[in-house]
Design an enzyme around this catalytic site. Structure first.
Site, short mmCIF file in Angstrom:
data_model
loop_
_atom_site.label_atom_id
_atom_site.label_comp_id
_atom_site.label_asym_id
_atom_site.label_seq_id
_atom_site.Cartn_x
_atom_site.Cartn_y
_atom_site.Cartn_z
N SER A 78 2.62 -3.88 -25.93
CA SER A 78 3.37 -2.67 -25.65
C SER A 78 4.71 -2.75 -26.39
CB SER A 78 3.62 -2.55 -24.14
OG SER A 78 4.82 -1.86 -23.87
N GLU B 101 -10.52 1.14 -25.03
CA GLU B 101 -10.07 2.49 -24.68
C GLU B 101 -10.38 3.48 -25.81
OE1 GLU B 101 -6.09 2.43 -22.34
OE2 GLU B 101 -6.17 0.61 -23.52
N LYS C 172 2.66 -7.10 -21.65
CA LYS C 172 1.40 -6.37 -21.78
C LYS C 172 0.45 -6.92 -22.84
CE LYS C 172 0.29 -3.00 -19.83
NZ LYS C 172 0.69 -1.61 -19.94
N THR D 198 -21.89 -1.23 -6.39
CA THR D 198 -22.33 0.17 -6.37
C THR D 198 -21.13 0.92 -5.80
OG1 THR D 198 -23.23 0.07 -4.13
CG2 THR D 198 -24.76 -0.47 -5.91
N HIS D 199 -20.89 2.11 -6.26
CA HIS D 199 -19.69 2.88 -5.87
C HIS D 199 -18.41 2.10 -6.17
CE1 HIS D 199 -22.51 5.36 -3.40
NE2 HIS D 199 -23.06 4.17 -3.16
N LYS E 145 -22.09 19.30 -42.23
CA LYS E 145 -21.79 17.98 -42.79
C LYS E 145 -20.61 17.26 -42.17
CE LYS E 145 -23.32 19.88 -46.81
NZ LYS E 145 -23.88 20.80 -45.86
N ASN F 120 -2.98 -5.09 -24.01
CA ASN F 120 -3.76 -3.89 -23.69
C ASN F 120 -5.14 -3.86 -24.36
OD1 ASN F 120 -1.66 -2.83 -22.12
ND2 ASN F 120 -0.69 -1.89 -23.91
N SER G 256 -16.97 22.79 -50.71
CA SER G 256 -17.29 21.68 -49.80
C SER G 256 -17.21 20.34 -50.50
CB SER G 256 -18.69 21.90 -49.20
OG SER G 256 -19.65 22.02 -50.23
N ASN H 107 -30.42 25.09 -51.87
CA ASN H 107 -30.81 25.09 -50.46
C ASN H 107 -31.75 23.93 -50.12
OD1 ASN H 107 -29.32 27.39 -50.49
ND2 ASN H 107 -31.05 28.81 -50.24
N1 ARG Z 1 -22.56 23.43 -50.28
C1 ARG Z 1 -23.70 24.07 -49.71
C2 ARG Z 1 -23.97 23.48 -48.33
O1 ARG Z 1 -23.47 22.44 -48.07
C3 ARG Z 1 -24.88 23.86 -50.59
C4 ARG Z 1 -25.93 24.88 -50.46
C5 ARG Z 1 -25.44 26.17 -51.04
N2 ARG Z 1 -26.47 27.18 -51.08
C6 ARG Z 1 -26.16 28.44 -51.26
N3 ARG Z 1 -27.14 29.26 -51.24
N4 ARG Z 1 -24.93 28.87 -51.37
O2 ARG Z 1 -24.66 24.04 -47.51
#
Ligand code: ARG
Length: 456
Positions: free
Chosen positions: A277, A290, A283, A155-156, A325, A285, A23, A110
């Site tokens: 455009s 948007e 145009k 309204t509407h 994440k 825009n 990650s 953790n």
């Molecule tokens: N990269 C992990 C996450 O974002 C970190 C926690 C990893 N914990 C584990 N027990 N493998 O959740």
């Protein structure tokens, strides 16, 4: 590369498994929070005599050097590492040797990752709140400029009653003010420290979780270690706040798009916030509006992805949670961009009060005031409503508006009509007389502006 967790297994995973598992390419953005958290952890370990004062100093100095080298670009993330937590620990150990291996005492990734996300989102919410503040103050300034520009209220999407452009803008200021309130409520639950929950069950070391929490600016600690490592409510809550905020931005965008069309032309967007455009030379825009409307779907998606990831997870940590994440980061990035672009667009747009007025004069939007005129002369509202409706139909048939219909024709509908009726149905009168709190009169809009400014 040798795995830091090699032991039970030789850690010789397949390359594709490593890539899948890793990650670091997205969680590297939490490096500052990760390092700051680790410094507080080292200080706590020393304060509780779990490591020596000298070791803590070495750890903290090493962490400081990593932080400044990352910041000045002399250290780059090693994408071979599994995640940001492993990266920092690995570089630390390379730099300070064996002592580096003491940092992870009485801690787990953790609780570490849970801590990092809380700190990261705490910073992001502060930044987003500042952007919201800027947007609200720009909207409020524009509302003040146009507090007497009469336009049709709808309204509407049908012309309904006269209002002012300032009043319309202030409706959005109220929404964004509530968004700020929601984010700040959410921060109360976010600002609680999970560190010290360890892997799931707490620890046998005599740690001081409150010492660490206080050092990191938290108001409290999570009181159940399983909950501490598993809780992502604060992420879902913040993304819900963002989803509502984007819904507001999207509704506003929709109106900007309508208003800047030739059909309305209530506003002209600045060249700096429009595009052309590739084929149609005429145009201009409203792409920014948007895109904000479009990106609203994306933020809703981030919220749904997160809730769906969490819904089936048994306690405590599961690797699924690593998926939290990208949704969070994407939502933060999107909201930040949208708020900045939107503020620029609103700050530079040129409202066109003449066109608003023209539209206001064409839609019988003073028909309610005509009925109210009769009510004030003693007729029950429902009867007054009916007569006014018949007069509107007559005007349409004769190609007139209420203001140009002669008095003798009015009198054929009711002998309560008199000369004073023209003053009553004048659009400025209709606006000025709506003095009920929160109404569209200039004084009411002024007090809305004051309320919003006082609350910023
Ligand atoms: N990269 C992990 C996450 O974002 C970190 C926690 C990893 N914990 C584990 N027990 N493998 O959740």
């Amino acid at each position: 590369m040798a795995k830091m967790w090699a032991g039970r297994t030789d850690g010789a995973t397949e390359k594709i498994a490593d890539d899948f598992n890793s990650s670091i390419h997205f969680d590297c953005r939490m490096y500052r929070q990760d390092i700051t958290g680790s410094m507080a952890h080292a200080a706590m370990l020393a304060a509780k005599n779990i490591i020596s004062e000298k070791d803590a100093e070495t750890l903290i100095a090493g962490l400081e050097s990593i932080l400044s080298d990352l910041e000045n670009g002399s250290l780059v993330f090693d994408m071979e590492c599994e995640d940001i937590h492993m990266f920092v620990e690995q570089v630390l150990t390379e730099r300070i040797g064996e002592v580096g291996k003491k940092l992870h005492t009485a801690r787990s990734r953790n609780d570490q990752v849970a801590l990092d996300i809380r700190m990261y989102l705490r910073d992001e919410s502060e930044y987003i709140t500042d952007l919201l503040k800027k947007l609200v103050s720009t909207i409020t300034n524009r509302a003040e400029e146009y507090k007497s520009a009469i336009m049709p209220g709808y309204t509407h999407l049908q012309r309904a009653q006269p209002i002012t452009f300032g009043h319309h803008l202030m409706a959005y200021a109220m929404m964004f003010l509530r968004d700020m309130g929601r984010i700040s409520d959410c921060k109360k639950r976010m600002n609680v420290s999970p560190i010290g929950s360890c892997a799931l069950a707490g620890t046998t070391y005599d740690t001081d979780r409150r010492f660490e929490a206080k050092k990191l600016g938290f108001d409290d600690i999570c009181l159940n270690s399983l909950d501490g490592v598993s809780d992502r409510d604060f992420c879902a809550e913040l993304l819900s706040c963002f989803a509502i905020l984007m819904m507001h931005l999207s509704r506003f965008s929709e109106e900007i798009i309508l208003w800047s069309s030739w059909e309305f032309k209530f506003v002209e967007l600045s060249d700096a916030f429009t595009t052309g455009s590739s084929i149609m030379p005429q145009k201009k825009n409203p792409d920014m509006a948007e895109l904000v409307r479009g990106k609203t779907g994306r933020v809703y998606g981030d919220l749904m992805a997160l809730l769906t990831t969490l819904k089936g997870l048994p306690l405590a940590y599961n690797k699924d949670m690593q998926e939290d994440k990208e949704s969070i980061f994407d939502a933060c990035d999107t909201v930040k961009m949208c708020l900045q672009v939107f503020e620029g667009m609103i700050g530079t747009m040129k409202p066109i009060p003449e066109n608003m007025k023209k539209a206001a004069q064409a839609g019988f939007i003073n028909a309610t005031d005509l009925a109210d005129y009769l009510v004030k002369k003693g007729l029950p509202f429902r009867s007054a409503y009916k007569i006014s409706g018949q007069i509107v139909a007559r005007c349409i048939a004769d190609g007139l508006v209420l203001e140009t219909m002669p008095l003798d024709i009015y009198k054929t509908y009711s002998d309560l009509f008199d000369d004073d009726l023209y003053g009553e149905i004048d659009l400025s009168t209709c606006v000025e007389k709506r003095i009920s709190e929160g109404g569209t009169s200039v004084t009411s809009v002024e007090s809305q502006i004051k309320f919003v400014r006082d609350n910023l």
